[in-house]
Design a protein around this motif. Structure first.
Motif, short mmCIF file in Angstrom:
data_model
loop_
_atom_site.label_atom_id
_atom_site.label_comp_id
_atom_site.label_asym_id
_atom_site.label_seq_id
_atom_site.Cartn_x
_atom_site.Cartn_y
_atom_site.Cartn_z
N LEU A 1 -17.89 27.64 -38.74
CA LEU A 1 -19.20 28.21 -38.45
C LEU A 1 -19.12 29.24 -37.32
O LEU A 1 -19.78 30.28 -37.37
CB LEU A 1 -20.18 27.10 -38.08
CG LEU A 1 -21.64 27.52 -37.94
CD1 LEU A 1 -22.22 27.98 -39.27
CD2 LEU A 1 -22.48 26.38 -37.37
N GLU B 1 -26.09 25.63 -37.83
CA GLU B 1 -25.59 25.92 -39.17
C GLU B 1 -26.67 26.55 -40.03
O GLU B 1 -26.42 27.52 -40.75
CB GLU B 1 -25.05 24.66 -39.84
CG GLU B 1 -24.44 24.94 -41.21
CD GLU B 1 -23.90 23.69 -41.86
OE1 GLU B 1 -22.68 23.49 -41.82
OE2 GLU B 1 -24.70 22.92 -42.43
N ASN C 1 -25.98 30.27 -41.41
CA ASN C 1 -25.77 30.37 -42.85
C ASN C 1 -26.93 31.05 -43.55
O ASN C 1 -26.74 31.86 -44.47
CB ASN C 1 -25.50 29.00 -43.45
CG ASN C 1 -24.11 28.48 -43.13
OD1 ASN C 1 -23.30 29.21 -42.55
ND2 ASN C 1 -23.83 27.26 -43.50
N ASP D 1 -21.98 25.24 -33.54
CA ASP D 1 -21.28 26.41 -33.00
C ASP D 1 -21.41 26.37 -31.47
O ASP D 1 -22.39 26.88 -30.92
CB ASP D 1 -21.88 27.69 -33.57
CG ASP D 1 -21.18 28.95 -33.05
OD1 ASP D 1 -20.23 28.81 -32.25
OD2 ASP D 1 -21.61 30.05 -33.43
#
Length: 217
Positions: A189, A163, A167, A129
């Motif tokens: 993401l 990630e 997540n 990201d």
């Protein structure tokens, strides 16, 4: 139809309200209902060992719940059996899928005809990201965790890859089912992180506007 020969076109469906599984993340589950014990036994007989975690939509009248269009297939990567025949399992997210239709059959659990198209990114390397401002994100997260009375290992979060950080928090934060579905359906993401930030900010605004009595409930 699947565009990759190693991905099945139909899988077992596990409708689980409020549960969220994302690609490359792990989700522990406790299996005890007879129909899902049968699902697990059938899953272990297949080469792929995939179960499609998918959220049901709320429907009135006790009829069979309709399902959301998008779920995430998890590979069975760990399981242990208890003395009374239940299972503790771990699903590792493999890829999201789109539910095309449900498959009629004699199994006691639901099965779906699915498409993997559009989710090729899920089966590639871990995402990054580039727009993540980690200090600002963790500051917001700290305020949100304080508001909802959650704790975490902050040193691990500071060192986690993009990630894993985004997540894991998407799966951990206690959002309502529809908001968790929005996190699942985020196309990237970065979009998931932006959605996560919006949900945390909205929750904080809601709590700050509540009366003291409402906040204590």
């Amino acid at each position: 139809m699947s565009t990759q020969p190693d991905l099945p076109d139909s899988i077992a469906l596990f409708p689980l309200p409020g549960a969220l599984l994302l690609p490359r993340a792990r989700l522990p589950l406790h299996i005890f209902e007879p129909r899902y014990l049968a699902m697990l036994e059938d899953c272990m007989k297949t080469r792929e060992r995939l179960i499609g975690l998918i959220q049901p939509r709320a429907v009135p009248g006790g009829e069979a719940a309709r399902l959301h269009a998008i779920g995430c297939a998890g590979r069975l990567t760990a399981f242990s059996e208890t003395e009374d025949g239940r299972y503790m399992i771990t699903l590792t997210g493999m890829s999201r899928f789109r539910l095309l239709s449900e498959v009629e059959g004699f199994a006691p659990y639901r099965r779906g005809q699915i498409s993997w198209d559009g989710f090729e990114r899920d089966r590639g390397p871990a995402e990054r990201d580039p727009g993540l401002d980690r200090p600002a994100f963790l500051d917001l997260l700290s305020r949100y965790f304080t508001a909802v009375d959650l704790s975490t290992d902050w040193s691990s979060l500071k060192e986690a890859e993009d990630e894993l950080l985004i997540n894991a928090l998407s799966m951990l934060c206690p959002f309502p089912p529809e908001e968790r579905q929005a996190l699942l359906e985020a196309p990237s993401l970065q979009t998931r992180r932006e959605t996560l930030v919006t949900l945390m900010e909205f929750a904080l605004r809601g709590r700050s506007s509540a009366t003291p009595g409402e906040r204590m409930q």
